[in-house]
Design a protein around this motif. Structure first.
Motif, PDB file in Angstrom:
ATOM      1  N   MET A   1      -4.737 -10.581  13.450  1.00 20.59           N
ATOM      2  CA  MET A   1      -5.886 -11.033  13.516  1.00 20.59           C
ATOM      3  C   MET A   1      -6.640 -10.129  12.893  1.00 20.59           C
ATOM      4  SD  MET A   1      -7.882 -12.653  16.500  1.00 20.59           S
ATOM      5  CE  MET A   1      -9.421 -13.067  16.300  1.00 20.59           C
ATOM      6  N   LEU A   2      -7.814 -10.519  12.059  1.00 22.62           N
ATOM      7  CA  LEU A   2      -8.151  -9.101  10.745  1.00 22.62           C
ATOM      8  C   LEU A   2      -9.741  -9.674  11.546  1.00 22.62           C
ATOM      9  CD1 LEU A   2      -8.964 -11.785   8.037  1.00 22.62           C
ATOM     10  CD2 LEU A   2      -6.885 -10.260   8.471  1.00 22.62           C
ATOM     11  N   SER A   3      -9.856  -7.545  11.541  1.00 23.58           N
ATOM     12  CA  SER A   3     -10.864  -6.943  12.049  1.00 23.58           C
ATOM     13  C   SER A   3     -12.338  -7.459  11.311  1.00 23.58           C
ATOM     14  CB  SER A   3     -10.871  -5.780  11.925  1.00 23.58           C
ATOM     15  OG  SER A   3     -11.030  -5.164  10.213  1.00 23.58           O
ATOM     16  N   GLU A   4     -13.376  -7.219  12.224  1.00 22.32           N
ATOM     17  CA  GLU A   4     -14.418  -7.792  11.295  1.00 22.32           C
ATOM     18  C   GLU A   4     -14.627  -7.540  10.155  1.00 22.32           C
ATOM     19  OE1 GLU A   4     -19.316  -6.639  12.467  1.00 22.32           O
ATOM     20  OE2 GLU A   4     -18.100  -8.223  13.516  1.00 22.32           O
ATOM     21  N   GLN A   5     -14.458  -6.055   9.831  1.00 25.95           N
ATOM     22  CA  GLN A   5     -14.528  -5.311   8.473  1.00 25.95           C
ATOM     23  C   GLN A   5     -14.027  -5.502   7.378  1.00 25.95           C
ATOM     24  OE1 GLN A   5     -16.122  -2.003   7.811  1.00 25.95           O
ATOM     25  NE2 GLN A   5     -17.905  -3.371   9.614  1.00 25.95           N
ATOM     26  N   GLN A   6     -12.404  -6.010   7.907  1.00 28.66           N
ATOM     27  CA  GLN A   6     -12.020  -7.284   6.551  1.00 28.66           C
ATOM     28  C   GLN A   6     -11.755  -8.068   6.740  1.00 28.66           C
ATOM     29  OE1 GLN A   6      -7.958  -6.864   9.619  1.00 28.66           O
ATOM     30  NE2 GLN A   6      -7.213  -5.378   8.196  1.00 28.66           N
ATOM     31  N   LEU A   7     -12.966  -9.172   8.190  1.00 21.77           N
ATOM     32  CA  LEU A   7     -13.291 -10.885   7.523  1.00 21.77           C
ATOM     33  C   LEU A   7     -14.554 -10.697   6.273  1.00 21.77           C
ATOM     34  CD1 LEU A   7     -13.187 -11.943  10.967  1.00 21.77           C
ATOM     35  CD2 LEU A   7     -12.056 -12.869   8.805  1.00 21.77           C
ATOM     36  N   VAL A   8     -14.553  -9.524   6.514  1.00 19.39           N
ATOM     37  CA  VAL A   8     -15.806  -9.383   5.127  1.00 19.39           C
ATOM     38  C   VAL A   8     -16.124  -8.427   4.078  1.00 19.39           C
ATOM     39  CG1 VAL A   8     -17.957  -9.680   7.130  1.00 19.39           C
ATOM     40  CG2 VAL A   8     -17.175  -7.754   6.317  1.00 19.39           C
ATOM     41  N   GLY A   9     -14.808  -8.295   3.935  1.00 24.62           N
ATOM     42  CA  GLY A   9     -14.157  -7.394   2.824  1.00 24.62           C
ATOM     43  C   GLY A   9     -14.741  -6.059   2.665  1.00 24.62           C
ATOM     44  N   ILE A  10     -14.860  -5.443   3.683  1.00 22.02           N
ATOM     45  CA  ILE A  10     -15.358  -3.991   3.258  1.00 22.02           C
ATOM     46  C   ILE A  10     -14.180  -3.042   3.676  1.00 22.02           C
ATOM     47  CG2 ILE A  10     -16.728  -2.135   4.574  1.00 22.02           C
ATOM     48  CD1 ILE A  10     -18.650  -4.310   5.511  1.00 22.02           C
ATOM     49  N   ASP A  11     -13.261  -3.685   4.366  1.00 20.62           N
ATOM     50  CA  ASP A  11     -11.573  -2.892   4.867  1.00 20.62           C
ATOM     51  C   ASP A  11     -10.390  -3.736   4.114  1.00 20.62           C
ATOM     52  OD1 ASP A  11      -8.665  -1.844   5.522  1.00 20.62           O
ATOM     53  OD2 ASP A  11      -9.862  -1.925   7.535  1.00 20.62           O
ATOM     54  N   SER A  12      -9.426  -3.423   3.659  1.00 21.38           N
ATOM     55  CA  SER A  12      -9.087  -4.004   2.703  1.00 21.38           C
ATOM     56  C   SER A  12      -7.231  -3.478   3.707  1.00 21.38           C
ATOM     57  CB  SER A  12      -8.640  -4.230   0.982  1.00 21.38           C
ATOM     58  OG  SER A  12      -8.283  -2.782   0.878  1.00 21.38           O
ATOM     59  N   SER A  13      -7.647  -2.974   4.749  1.00 21.06           N
ATOM     60  CA  SER A  13      -5.491  -2.935   5.004  1.00 21.06           C
ATOM     61  C   SER A  13      -5.026  -3.786   5.104  1.00 21.06           C
ATOM     62  CB  SER A  13      -6.329  -1.686   6.465  1.00 21.06           C
ATOM     63  OG  SER A  13      -6.936  -2.663   7.206  1.00 21.06           O
ATOM     64  N   HIS A  14      -5.518  -5.429   5.167  1.00 19.75           N
ATOM     65  CA  HIS A  14      -4.979  -5.782   5.948  1.00 19.75           C
ATOM     66  C   HIS A  14      -4.337  -6.928   4.405  1.00 19.75           C
ATOM     67  CE1 HIS A  14      -8.794  -7.535   4.681  1.00 19.75           C
ATOM     68  NE2 HIS A  14      -8.162  -8.748   4.069  1.00 19.75           N
ATOM     69  N   VAL A  15      -4.293  -6.567   3.363  1.00 21.94           N
ATOM     70  CA  VAL A  15      -4.124  -6.775   1.611  1.00 21.94           C
ATOM     71  C   VAL A  15      -2.654  -5.935   1.213  1.00 21.94           C
ATOM     72  CG1 VAL A  15      -4.517  -7.754  -1.181  1.00 21.94           C
ATOM     73  CG2 VAL A  15      -6.566  -7.766   1.457  1.00 21.94           C
ATOM     74  N   GLN A  16      -2.321  -6.738   0.898  1.00 24.03           N
ATOM     75  CA  GLN A  16      -0.737  -7.001   0.238  1.00 24.03           C
ATOM     76  C   GLN A  16      -1.059  -7.004  -1.312  1.00 24.03           C
ATOM     77  OE1 GLN A  16       3.305  -7.866   0.621  1.00 24.03           O
ATOM     78  NE2 GLN A  16       3.994  -6.653  -0.404  1.00 24.03           N
ATOM     79  N   PHE A  17      -0.758  -5.441  -1.815  1.00 27.94           N
ATOM     80  CA  PHE A  17      -1.529  -5.718  -4.137  1.00 27.94           C
ATOM     81  C   PHE A  17      -0.285  -5.318  -4.537  1.00 27.94           C
ATOM     82  CE2 PHE A  17      -5.016  -4.066  -1.743  1.00 27.94           C
ATOM     83  CZ  PHE A  17      -6.732  -4.573  -2.393  1.00 27.94           C
ATOM     84  N   ASP A  18       0.313  -5.380  -5.627  1.00 26.65           N
ATOM     85  CA  ASP A  18       1.374  -5.291  -5.898  1.00 26.65           C
ATOM     86  C   ASP A  18       1.370  -4.541  -7.912  1.00 26.65           C
ATOM     87  OD1 ASP A  18      -0.220  -7.060  -8.358  1.00 26.65           O
ATOM     88  OD2 ASP A  18       0.615  -8.831  -8.961  1.00 26.65           O
ATOM     89  N   ASP A  19       1.725  -4.697  -8.545  1.00 28.10           N
ATOM     90  CA  ASP A  19       1.777  -3.426  -9.641  1.00 28.10           C
ATOM     91  C   ASP A  19       0.550  -3.277 -10.726  1.00 28.10           C
ATOM     92  OD1 ASP A  19       4.082  -2.392  -8.232  1.00 28.10           O
ATOM     93  OD2 ASP A  19       5.130  -3.271  -9.852  1.00 28.10           O
ATOM     94  N   HIS A  20      -0.044  -4.697 -10.087  1.00 27.43           N
ATOM     95  CA  HIS A  20      -1.484  -5.514 -11.501  1.00 27.43           C
ATOM     96  C   HIS A  20      -2.440  -4.941 -10.433  1.00 27.43           C
ATOM     97  CE1 HIS A  20       1.518  -6.671 -14.261  1.00 27.43           C
ATOM     98  NE2 HIS A  20       2.565  -6.690 -13.482  1.00 27.43           N
ATOM     99  N   GLY A  21      -2.267  -4.672  -9.248  1.00 25.35           N
ATOM    100  CA  GLY A  21      -3.906  -4.494  -8.548  1.00 25.35           C
ATOM    101  C   GLY A  21      -3.966  -5.882  -7.507  1.00 25.35           C
ATOM    102  N   LEU A  22      -3.309  -7.399  -8.051  1.00 20.82           N
ATOM    103  CA  LEU A  22      -4.014  -8.345  -7.582  1.00 20.82           C
ATOM    104  C   LEU A  22      -3.746  -8.338  -5.571  1.00 20.82           C
ATOM    105  CD1 LEU A  22      -4.001 -11.265  -7.589  1.00 20.82           C
ATOM    106  CD2 LEU A  22      -1.667 -11.638  -7.944  1.00 20.82           C
ATOM    107  N   GLY A  23      -4.090  -8.740  -5.591  1.00 22.31           N
ATOM    108  CA  GLY A  23      -4.283  -8.327  -3.532  1.00 22.31           C
ATOM    109  C   GLY A  23      -4.135 -10.165  -3.427  1.00 22.31           C
ATOM    110  N   LEU A  24      -3.158  -9.641  -2.193  1.00 24.49           N
ATOM    111  CA  LEU A  24      -3.014 -11.312  -1.182  1.00 24.49           C
ATOM    112  C   LEU A  24      -2.266 -10.486   0.298  1.00 24.49           C
ATOM    113  CD1 LEU A  24      -0.919 -13.528  -3.348  1.00 24.49           C
ATOM    114  CD2 LEU A  24      -3.110 -13.268  -2.482  1.00 24.49           C
ATOM    115  N   HIS A  25      -3.239 -11.172   1.514  1.00 25.37           N
ATOM    116  CA  HIS A  25      -2.773 -10.867   2.458  1.00 25.37           C
ATOM    117  C   HIS A  25      -1.404 -11.392   2.202  1.00 25.37           C
ATOM    118  CE1 HIS A  25      -1.832 -11.481   6.570  1.00 25.37           C
ATOM    119  NE2 HIS A  25      -3.114 -11.075   6.934  1.00 25.37           N
ATOM    120  N   PRO A  26      -0.943 -10.290   3.821  1.00 22.75           N
ATOM    121  CA  PRO A  26       1.176 -10.264   3.063  1.00 22.75           C
ATOM    122  C   PRO A  26       1.967 -11.708   3.333  1.00 22.75           C
ATOM    123  CG  PRO A  26       0.217  -8.386   4.516  1.00 22.75           C
ATOM    124  CD  PRO A  26      -1.004  -9.328   3.863  1.00 22.75           C
TER     125      PRO A  26
END
Length: 147
Positions: A1-26
């Protein structure tokens, strides 16, 4: 479940980034890699031009359009002169292709904008226009396959 901060893009702790900075949810990475493989088997080099997008990035896109610094297009890829629009019409014109900051699924890390990197030179600037994906467009074959 995403927090309100994650849902609106303020917190990116739910995202996994690759070596090029591309982020997707795990939970999306495995499916993305499978889709890339299937695309490659069909002759496409599926690439993401935009994955996770923070609130700040979405705000910059939105403000750029609202201030006339970025193009706002209609369904026929014709430039709209937003200076001539009422505030409500300006809102609707921008919302046609851009979410309000805090309201984009890109914030969740689950939405991506894709293109066929094999169809263009490495310095090609993806525009995300209907002309690129419609019949005869540089990415039409990919989008026909995706559909």
């Amino acid at each position: 479940m995403l927090s309100e901060q994650q849902l609106v893009g303020i917190d990116s702790s739910h995202v996994q980034f690759d070596d090029h900075g591309l982020g997707l949810h795990p939970l999306c990475w495995n499916s993305w890699e499978k889709l890339q493989l299937r695309a490659r088997e069909q002759g496409f080099e599926l690439a993401i031009c935009s994955g996770f997008r923070s609130f700040e990035r979405q705000l910059a896109i939105w403000n750029g359009k609202a201030n006339g610094e970025r193009p706002v297009l209609d369904d026929a890829d014709q430039l709209i002169d937003i200076r001539q629009l009422s505030d409500e019409d300006k809102l609707h014109a921008i919302l046609r292709f851009s979410a309000l900051p805090g309201g984009s699924r890109h914030h969740w890390g689950s939405d991506v904008d894709v293109f066929d990197a094999a169809a263009v030179s490495s310095d090609y600037q993806v525009q995300l226009t209907s002309a690129e994906v419609s019949s005869g467009g540089v990415f039409s074959a990919l989008h026909d396959w995706l559909d």
